[in-house]
Write a protein that holds these residues in place. Structure first.
Motif, PDB file in Angstrom:
ATOM      1  N   THR A 111       0.822  -1.203   0.000  1.00  0.00           N
ATOM      2  CA  THR A 111       0.000   0.000   0.000  1.00  0.00           C
ATOM      3  C   THR A 111       0.859   1.256   0.000  1.00  0.00           C
ATOM      4  OG1 THR A 111      -1.780  -1.145   1.167  1.00  0.00           O
ATOM      5  CG2 THR A 111      -1.802   1.251   1.241  1.00  0.00           C
ATOM      6  N   GLU A 130      -7.669  10.350 -10.824  1.00  0.00           N
ATOM      7  CA  GLU A 130      -8.828   9.513 -10.535  1.00  0.00           C
ATOM      8  C   GLU A 130      -8.853   8.306 -11.475  1.00  0.00           C
ATOM      9  OE1 GLU A 130     -13.427  10.324  -9.327  1.00  0.00           O
ATOM     10  OE2 GLU A 130     -12.763  11.146 -11.223  1.00  0.00           O
ATOM     11  N   TYR A 133      -6.377   5.799 -10.355  1.00  0.00           N
ATOM     12  CA  TYR A 133      -6.895   5.086  -9.180  1.00  0.00           C
ATOM     13  C   TYR A 133      -7.794   3.933  -9.618  1.00  0.00           C
ATOM     14  CZ  TYR A 133      -9.774   4.188  -5.039  1.00  0.00           C
ATOM     15  OH  TYR A 133     -10.452   3.581  -4.010  1.00  0.00           O
ATOM     16  N   PHE A 134      -8.691   4.186 -10.571  1.00  0.00           N
ATOM     17  CA  PHE A 134      -9.587   3.138 -11.054  1.00  0.00           C
ATOM     18  C   PHE A 134      -8.813   2.019 -11.760  1.00  0.00           C
ATOM     19  CE2 PHE A 134     -12.959   6.591 -11.092  1.00  0.00           C
ATOM     20  CZ  PHE A 134     -13.637   6.073  -9.996  1.00  0.00           C
ATOM     21  N   SER A 137      -7.016  -0.027  -9.063  1.00  0.00           N
ATOM     22  CA  SER A 137      -8.013  -0.772  -8.293  1.00  0.00           C
ATOM     23  C   SER A 137      -8.476  -1.990  -9.068  1.00  0.00           C
ATOM     24  CB  SER A 137      -9.224   0.123  -7.984  1.00  0.00           C
ATOM     25  OG  SER A 137      -8.862   1.180  -7.133  1.00  0.00           O
ATOM     26  N   ASN A 138      -8.735  -1.824 -10.352  1.00  0.00           N
ATOM     27  CA  ASN A 138      -9.202  -2.928 -11.188  1.00  0.00           C
ATOM     28  C   ASN A 138      -8.127  -4.000 -11.329  1.00  0.00           C
ATOM     29  OD1 ASN A 138     -10.253  -4.521 -13.402  1.00  0.00           O
ATOM     30  ND2 ASN A 138     -11.571  -2.796 -13.881  1.00  0.00           N
ATOM     31  N   ARG A 141      -7.556  -5.779  -7.928  1.00  0.00           N
ATOM     32  CA  ARG A 141      -8.736  -6.573  -7.557  1.00  0.00           C
ATOM     33  C   ARG A 141      -8.730  -7.908  -8.313  1.00  0.00           C
ATOM     34  NH1 ARG A 141     -13.922  -6.927  -9.654  1.00  0.00           N
ATOM     35  NH2 ARG A 141     -13.580  -5.198 -11.089  1.00  0.00           N
ATOM     36  N   ASN A 152      -4.961  -7.142  -1.194  1.00  0.00           N
ATOM     37  CA  ASN A 152      -5.063  -6.086  -2.190  1.00  0.00           C
ATOM     38  C   ASN A 152      -4.500  -4.789  -1.612  1.00  0.00           C
ATOM     39  OD1 ASN A 152      -5.809  -4.125  -4.018  1.00  0.00           O
ATOM     40  ND2 ASN A 152      -7.934  -4.790  -4.205  1.00  0.00           N
ATOM     41  N   MET A 154      -4.576  -1.881  -2.692  1.00  0.00           N
ATOM     42  CA  MET A 154      -5.406  -0.714  -2.970  1.00  0.00           C
ATOM     43  C   MET A 154      -6.478  -0.500  -1.905  1.00  0.00           C
ATOM     44  SD  MET A 154      -4.503   1.060  -5.608  1.00  0.00           S
ATOM     45  CE  MET A 154      -5.999   2.013  -5.904  1.00  0.00           C
ATOM     46  N   GLU A 155      -6.693  -1.483  -1.061  1.00  0.00           N
ATOM     47  CA  GLU A 155      -7.768  -1.374  -0.068  1.00  0.00           C
ATOM     48  C   GLU A 155      -7.540  -0.255   0.939  1.00  0.00           C
ATOM     49  OE1 GLU A 155      -8.258  -5.243   1.610  1.00  0.00           O
ATOM     50  OE2 GLU A 155      -9.194  -6.081  -0.193  1.00  0.00           O
ATOM     51  N   GLU A 158      -7.151   6.010  -0.506  1.00  0.00           N
ATOM     52  CA  GLU A 158      -8.304   6.881  -0.715  1.00  0.00           C
ATOM     53  C   GLU A 158      -8.327   7.362  -2.162  1.00  0.00           C
ATOM     54  OE1 GLU A 158      -8.403  10.114   1.975  1.00  0.00           O
ATOM     55  OE2 GLU A 158      -8.445   8.866   3.780  1.00  0.00           O
ATOM     56  N   LYS A 159      -9.519   7.440  -2.728  1.00  0.00           N
ATOM     57  CA  LYS A 159      -9.650   7.902  -4.110  1.00  0.00           C
ATOM     58  C   LYS A 159      -9.280   9.380  -4.189  1.00  0.00           C
ATOM     59  CE  LYS A 159     -13.710   8.634  -5.967  1.00  0.00           C
ATOM     60  NZ  LYS A 159     -15.053   8.423  -6.572  1.00  0.00           N
TER      61      LYS A 159
END
Length: 387
Positions: A111, A130, A133-134, A137-138, A141, A152, A154-155, A158-159
């Motif tokens: 992290t 942003e 970030y997506f 995250s994808n 995941r 993970n 990314m958990e 913060e976005k």
């Protein structure tokens, strides 16, 4: 990234990139195949990708980030993510994400590494945080879902806050000036601009218009498709989901102009005869594009942006993005009392909250109008007291 090259005599060399090793050396798998043409070579490249990545998948603990990205694209991205979105993702991956994480092993990325990545991106003033970030995250995941990593990273992230650009659409006078200035432009350009500013159509929706979506008798256009472009696929027609299809009414004068132009294009097509190539949808159906070049091929989205900017360079109009013509149309309607629900339907927004959030701004002219109304209503009371 995977690719192939034509080495002649019906042979193609296939390349599948697997990132970099610990010493920074590129890991690449190659294979030479026979193929009748580019399409078959592409199919064999896909098969080779699957073969290579399935073998790579065995050594999950040592999978470099860049290699897993290719695995993610092959098994998820190409089939589940809209093509233009995936191209934007690939650009962000290539520009900053892979240069930062590329050689790191998936199970070694923590992290804190990602926190530091976003801090450096922000300090450098880089955009699309942003989106990045997506993307991450994808990717992580799916890495967890597929057993590549146990936790993970990314958990705990913060976005990043999305910095919304303030839009400043044309006011009533500027719209009138625009409609006067474009009279010197080619007919196609005039109509494309008018459909954006009077119909609130997006760029891809305008150039995606075909003759079967226009109802000249009732002055209506059904918006059910859009022209898209990616480097991988070139131009293609993207249909909207059934629930996103909308029908809008166009001002009668504009529809008559469209009808005259349409008849001219039909005559031109006849004159071109066999030289007219036309355009096909994904199912191979021939389409008659309302806005196209001399061979029936539609404009690219960027071509619209270019001619709009060239037009602005030759006028005294304030410089705004082509997409802001759509916002200008909506702002005009709001100023003249059109119901927000009607505007929501015309724009094709699923949720009225989107419409309200997008057009919640108040211009100086709007604010002054409120002041004038209040003054007319209550200003006489002070006059009575002073007498």
């Amino acid at each position: 990234m995977s690719s192939f090259s034509d080495i002649g005599k019906g042979k193609y060399k296939l390349f599948v990139e697997l990132g970099y090793d610990n010493k920074g050396k590129r890991i690449r798998k190659t294979k030479t195949v026979n193929a009748s043409g580019v399409r078959e070579a592409q199919r064999k490249l896909s098969e080779f990708e699957t073969e290579v990545y399935s073998k790579t998948h065995i050594d999950t603990k040592e999978t470099p980030f860049s290699a897993f990205v290719e695995l993610w694209k092959t098994n998820y991205g190409y089939s589940k993510i809209e093509r233009r979105t995936l191209e934007n993702y690939e650009n962000s991956l290539a520009s900053s994400i892979i240069p930062y994480f590329g050689s790191m092993k998936m199970n070694k990325i923590k992290t804190l590494h990602i926190v530091e990545f976003f801090r450096k991106e922000e300090e450098a003033g880089r955009a699309t945080l942003e989106m990045k970030y997506f993307i991450l995250s994808n990717i992580f995941r799916h890495a967890k879902l597929w057993g590549i990593i146990e936790t993970n990273p990314m958990e705990g992230i913060e976005k990043p806050k999305y910095k919304k650009n303030e839009r400043d659409p044309y006011n009533d006078k500027e719209i009138e000036t625009l409609l006067e200035r474009i009279k010197m432009q080619p007919t196609q350009h005039q109509l494309i601009i008018k459909l954006a500013v009077l119909g609130a159509l997006r760029r891809g929706e305008v150039i995606g218009l075909t003759d079967d979506v226009i109802d000249f008798e009732n002055n209506q256009i059904t918006v059910k498709q859009t022209i898209q472009y990616t480097k991988r696929d070139g131009l293609y027609m993207k249909g909207t989901k059934k629930e996103d299809t909308r029908t809008i009414t166009i001002p009668e004068f504009l529809m008559r102009e469209l009808e005259d132009y349409y008849k001219e294009r039909l005559e031109f097509k006849e004159k071109m005869a066999n030289l007219w190539e036309g355009f096909k949808d994904q199912d191979g159906n021939k389409l008659f594009m309302l806005f196209s070049n001399e061979y029936g091929k539609p404009y690219t989205p960027n071509a619209v942006t270019r001619f709009w900017h060239r037009f602005l360079d030759r006028t005294d109009l304030r410089r705004i993005a082509f997409h802001d013509l759509r916002h200008s149309a909506v702002s005009y309607a709001l100023r003249h009392g059109v119901n927000i629900k009607v505007i929501q339907k015309r724009l094709g927004h699923k949720n009225i909250t989107t419409t309200l959030n997008t057009y919640a701004h108040v211009t100086d002219d709007d604010d002054k109008e409120v002041s004038d109304i209040l003054n007319n209503m209550f200003g006489h009371q002070d006059d009575t007291k002073t007498k």
